[in-house]
Design an enzyme around this catalytic site. Structure first.
Site, PDB file in Angstrom:
ATOM      1  N   GLU A  27       0.824  -1.223   0.000  1.00  0.00           N
ATOM      2  CA  GLU A  27       0.000   0.000   0.000  1.00  0.00           C
ATOM      3  C   GLU A  27       0.856   1.270   0.000  1.00  0.00           C
ATOM      4  O   GLU A  27       2.049   1.225   0.317  1.00  0.00           O
ATOM      5  CB  GLU A  27      -0.953   0.011   1.197  1.00  0.00           C
ATOM      6  CG  GLU A  27      -0.259   0.012   2.546  1.00  0.00           C
ATOM      7  CD  GLU A  27      -1.127   0.581   3.680  1.00  0.00           C
ATOM      8  OE1 GLU A  27      -1.651   1.703   3.531  1.00  0.00           O
ATOM      9  OE2 GLU A  27      -1.234  -0.091   4.708  1.00  0.00           O
ATOM     10  N   LYS A 162      -3.301  -1.960  15.727  1.00  0.00           N
ATOM     11  CA  LYS A 162      -2.801  -1.132  16.832  1.00  0.00           C
ATOM     12  C   LYS A 162      -3.874  -0.986  17.889  1.00  0.00           C
ATOM     13  O   LYS A 162      -5.061  -0.920  17.569  1.00  0.00           O
ATOM     14  CB  LYS A 162      -2.443   0.258  16.313  1.00  0.00           C
ATOM     15  CG  LYS A 162      -1.137   0.316  15.575  1.00  0.00           C
ATOM     16  CD  LYS A 162      -0.576   1.734  15.611  1.00  0.00           C
ATOM     17  CE  LYS A 162       0.761   1.796  14.915  1.00  0.00           C
ATOM     18  NZ  LYS A 162       0.640   1.975  13.459  1.00  0.00           N
TER      19      LYS A 162
END
Ligand code: PSU
Ligand code: MN
Length: 306
Positions: A27, A162
């Site tokens: 990405e 996260k």
């Protein structure tokens, strides 16, 4: 090769796909919005090299001048890294207008999956995915990445999510939407900087060959959803949980105070956590991306050998 009038597949990538050779998608939001310059460019170039060293062809994905690019040159990667936040972060809802206007866009997990699939690339390596944010029961902030995993048949190799996110709610959402969450060599969901969280993955798989077999079965069954592979950060780069959790709690509190929302939310939290932990979290972040690139390349090779 172009199956879509807006898609440009880099010749090296098109040749590999046509010959049934392994290709790994990468990405570009991680370059423009996920890391500072120049570490972002150094990391992106090294990730491509790691994929080559492990027998696959890298295809970094982005939108340039309204063209959907599957495969960038080193100069284009440098351009994205230098422009950073000045490039629009492009999710599914942004594609049509960016293409129509001929603008640039940094692809998130969502749009990288979409463009990889259009180009015929099956496996994609990144750092962390978006998910259900803490407080989402009020804000409804749920990343489009989860929706894309439910509808696009690409394997995403990441280091978990996260703890800026609500990991429990993220797993619930993926379960509802039929996305298998695989732990590579682990039963516990990795939490990006930490090797594990208190949550269990759906399945533990221990080899690239077995990852490839499960993904192949998903394709053979005609299922149209993706697969999420969570790969724990190598032990020596993991961060002490008290240090990282303190920084994350502070970043989340500041984002609430400042009313940060929408597409700004994740980049704000990522940048704040990086600032609060100094260079340590950036170093961990870079190493876990390398680790995911290795696993994705080996899995792409194994898939082509099935
Ligand atoms: N999480 C990370 N690093 C990242 C991102 C998420 O640890 O770089 C980026 C990815 O591009 C991901 C996007 O697809 O943020 C999710 O943004 P949002 O939460 O706005 O959907
Ligand atoms: Mn969001």
């Amino acid at each position: 090769m172009s199956i879509n009038k807006y898609l440009d597949v880099k010749p090296e990538v098109a040749e590999a796909i046509a010959a049934g050779k392994p290709v790994v998608a990468l990405e570009s939001t991680i370059i423009s919005h996920g890391m500072p310059y120049p570490q972002n460019v150094e990391t992106a170039l090294k990730v491509e090299q790691i994929i080559r060293d492990n027998g696959a062809v890298p295809a970094t994905i982005a939108i340039i001048g309204g063209r959907l690019k599957a495969g960038l040159t080193s100069e284009e990667i440098e351009y994205f890294g230098k422009k950073g936040h000045a490039i629009a972060k492009a999710s599914r809802r942004d594609l049509a207008v960016l293409c129509a206007r001929g603008e640039d866009g940094a692809t998130t997990v969502t749009t990288t999956m979409m463009i990889a699939h259009m180009a015929g690339i099956k496996i994609f390596a990144t750092g962390g995915i978006g998910g259900v944010h803490r407080g989402a029961e009020k804000t409804m902030d749920i990343s489009a990445d989860l929706e894309e995993l439910s509808q696009t048949p690409v394997m995403v190799v990441c280091a978990g999510a996260k703890a800026i996110l609500d990991l429990g709610l993220t797993l619930e959402y993926l379960e509802t939407h039929g996305v298998p969450v695989i732990g590579y060599g682990t039963e516990k969901l990795p939490a990006f900087y930490s090797r594990e969280s208190k949550f269990n993955v759906d399945y533990r798989i221990d080899t690239p060959e077995d990852l490839a077999k499960s993904f192949k079965a998903q394709r053979d069954l005609g299922l149209t959803n993706g697969m999420l592979v969570t790969n724990p950060i190598p032990e020596q780069y993991a961060m002490p949980s008290d240090v990282i959790n303190k920084a994350i709690d502070q970043a989340v509190a500041e984002s609430v105070e400042q009313g940060i929302h929408g597409k700004e939310s994740t980049p704000f939290l990522l940048a704040r956590v990086a600032e609060l932990t100094g260079g340590d979290s950036l170093h961990s972040n870079i190493e876990l991306v390398f680790n995911n690139a290795r696993l994705a390349a080996k899995t792409a090779v194994a898939y082509c050998n099935l």
